[in-house]
Each structure stands twice: as C-alpha cells, then as structure tokens.
Scaffold this motif. Structure first.
Motif: not given
Length: 424
Positions: A223-225, A334-340, A343-346, A357-372
């Motif tokens: 749900k958070r994701g 890219h082997q995993t969803l975390w790799d994907v 890529h977007y996070n940076k 134009q929508d590709i830009q640094p996201l500043g997501l933390r590790e727990n937020e990547l896990d939620d996604l």
C-alpha cells in the motif's frame, strides 16, 4: 530527412565514452522447447480486474476468434517445425512457466544465435497499441511474421518456406481446413497465432482484489508502494498516467521513452546516420533484422520513425507479472526490481541528450524501494503466485549481495543539467 546539427555537437562526447558493443553471444544451441502445460491454456474472461469491453474491442473484425483458430494457433506456438531446423518455437522465447518470457537477458534462437533484445511477455499483448520494444509492428499478426524469418530467431528464408514445411503434415492440412476452410497459407498462419495470443489475458492479482474493495488483499508495504508509485517515485508518469482515469489495465502509456539505459555503450550518432537509409527503404524485414541482430538495436523507436527525439527510446512495458519476468529493460541488463529502481532513483543518463524529461533523481530511501517492490509484486496473477514467491526471494538475495546500479550520492543530489558530463 537528415539528422539535425545537434547530433554532430554531441557525437564527440558520446563516442569518447562509448566502447564498441560486443558481438551477439553464441550458444551451443537454443533451450528445449517448453511443453504446452496448464499455463499455456486460453485464459478465462472471468478474472478480477479484466476489462471486458476493452478485451472485446481488441479483437479485429478481420480476424474474429473461433475455437478452431485458437487451437491451431496454440499448436503452432509450441511447434519447433515452424523454424528452419525444428529447434525453435514461439514458446522458446515465450515460456508460459515464465509468464511467457524466457528469463534471459536476450533471447536465443536457431543454432544458438542470440539477439540484442529482451523477450517481452505475450500476456496481455492484445491490449498493446504497437508490438515489439520499438513498436515496429502494429498488430499481433504483423508481429508474428517477423521472428519466423529473422536469422537469429526461427531462421526461415521467408514465410512461405515455413508454410511449405507445415503443409507437408496431414495434421496441419486438416487443422487449417477446419479453422479456415482452405489449405495452409502464410496469412492464415499468422491469424491463428495472433488469435491464440489474444486469449492470453492475465489479471486476478492481489492488487486487483484491493482495487475491487478488499483492503486486506495486499499488505501495508504494498500500500505504501502504491502511494509512492503515484507520488515521489514518479512511476505513474509512464506507468498509468497521472490523470483522472489512469490506465490500470497494464500500467503503461503506450508511448516510447529514452530512460538512459546504458546508452553510452553505443555510438548512437553514427548508428542513426547509418539507419536513415534503412528506415527510408520501408523494408520491414530488414528493419527487424537490424533491431535484433545489429548495434542499431540501441536506436529504439528511431528505427521506425527516423525522428531525432526518438533516439534510444523504447516502449513502456506493462507491469503486470513484472516480478516473474526478469531480467528487465529492452536489453535485459538489470537483473532485479531493485536494480530497476536504483536506475530510476539516481536519475540515470547524464550523457544522454535525448533523455526523457521525467528522468531525474528521486531521493528514495531503501525502505521506500522495498515498498515499491512489494507493490509491483502485488501485480502478480494468482496462477503465478508460487513462481512469484520464489522469484521475490531470489531477487532479494541478489539485491542484498550486489547493487551495481545504486548511486546514493546522485539519488539524493540536485537534478543535473542535461549538459552535465558526470559519470553515466
């Protein structure tokens, strides 16, 4: 139409960092052709989340569905006799056990030849406005023709050669007569395969039940994701569209984007100049071969439109069953969803002048990547839940051991200028 002067300006910079792309890998041979088990059967239309009206609208008037046509298409889909040496079928690259993908970075065809594109899933392909990563086919019928005659896929010299091979078998002469009332021919072969593929719908996921009102269908992390997906993670910019009625059928926008996936590996400017004549020829078979066999694959949608803005742009893939369709992106890099997500996070792609134009640094933390990841896992259809659980564990273990695309400094840094010459 020639490329603009801006291509010449960026050519030196790109060529300076781009090494020669390696030749396609050669394997001992293609993998065994998968069997047509339970997951290969036409799917029920009574699935939670299945859009009935949209599904009916996806059936073309010149190729209506019939049980006989679908049965013939399924038989063809799993038959290696469609290839020049009987070793490769449609199912070789589109295995039902892998959600109709093959689990490889790029697919392997006749004589162990490997192309340069990752095999997309056939599930829900009937809803696509275009087919292939670059959209070079408009219909499933058009799409079905090209792998048959591609030298690194099925290897037939032409479609009629495949027809002659199949027509030698009484079982196929009878099946074509039953489905179409005439002898085997190329167009009916393609119609049958496309008819079968249009039965391969896949919904019935935990997230579908959540949308239908079951608040317990997905966990709190998913749900958070989902909230992040539509907000700070910016996924909905391409995978649903942030409007009043987002497309939640496949979570895609049916458009093409340059997202900066390893573009600096390729000398894209000289490739684009070379590709212009090929695109002008209008030869669909030759364009297909360039997309699969050559370094021109890196040009993406440009191979279809010849528009500078389409250089290295690829189709937004759907997200249903994404957990069980690794590896990811058009080149399977890219082997995993975390790799994907790394890529977007940076905000990858600093040396890419055509970056979306929508590709830009996201500043997501590790727990937020896990939620996604948890949210994307909730898009797994019930028939793939067992595979999904195993795959989630496999990817999580890989992500804990190695994160080759993670760059925390860039993820939490300012949005870079498009002329930034930082490390790609």
């Amino acid at each position: 139409m020639s490329l603009s002067i801006r291509l010449s300006v960026v050519m030196v910079g790109l060529m300076a960092v781009a090494g020669d792309a390696s030749a396609p890998a050669q394997h001992a041979g293609p993998p065994p052709i998968p069997k047509a088990g339970p997951l290969a059967q036409p799917r029920s239309i009574k699935q939670v989340g299945l859009p009935a009206d949209q599904t009916l609208a996806a059936i073309p008037t010149d190729n209506p569905q019939t049980p006989e046509k679908i049965a013939l298409g399924q038989k063809l889909f799993f038959d290696g006799r469609l290839s020049v040496d009987r070793t490769v079928a449609c199912a070789t690259c589109h295995d039902p056990q892998r959600a109709f993908t093959d689990g490889r970075p790029t697919s392997v065809g006749v004589q162990g030849r490997s192309g340069q594109r990752n095999a997309p899933t056939v599930l829900n392909a009937l809803y696509n406005k275009t087919q292939f990563w670059d959209g070079r086919a408009k219909t499933l019928e058009e799409q079905a023709a090209l792998p048959i005659v591609n030298p690194v896929e099925m290897g037939q010299p032409d479609l009629e050669a495949a027809v002659r091979s199949l027509a030698a078998y009484p079982e196929y002469r009878q099946a074509f007569e039953k489905a179409f009332g005439r002898a085997p021919n190329g167009q009916d072969l393609l119609r049958a395969i496309a008819s079968y593929e249009r039965t391969l719908t896949s919904f019935d996921s935990p997230f579908d039940r959540f949308l239908a009102g079951d608040g317990k269908a997905i966990d709190e992390s998913a749900k958070r994701g989902w909230v992040l997906f539509n907000d700070r993670a910016r996924c909905n910019k391409c995978h649903a569209l942030p409007d009043e009625t987002p497309d939640l059928t496949n979570f895609k926008d049916d458009d093409f984007h340059n997202i900066g996936v390893l573009i600096v590996r390729h000398r894209v400017v000289p490739l684009a100049r070379k590709a212009e004549k090929l695109v002008d020829s209008g030869n669909a078979v030759e364009v297909d071969r360039a997309a699969i066999q050559s370094d021109m694959s890196a040009l993406g949608r440009f191979l279809v439109t010849k528009k500078e803005s389409d250089i290295a742009s690829f189709k937004t893939p759907g997200l249903r069953n994404v957990l069980v369709t690794a590896p990811y992106f058009h080149d399977g890099s890219h082997q995993t969803l975390w790799d994907v997500l790394d890529h977007y996070n940076k905000g990858a792609g600093l040396r890419d002048p055509w970056l979306d134009q929508d590709i830009q640094p996201l500043g997501l933390r590790e727990n937020e990547l896990d939620d996604l990841v948890a949210f994307m896992a909730s898009l797994t259809s019930d028939v793939y839940q067992a595979q999904g659980a195993q795959e989630l564990a496999r990817q999580r273990a890989l992500a804990r051991a190695n994160r080759p695309f993670r760059d925390t400094r860039r993820a939490f840094g300012p949005k870079p200028s498009r002329t930034d010459a930082g490390t790609p």
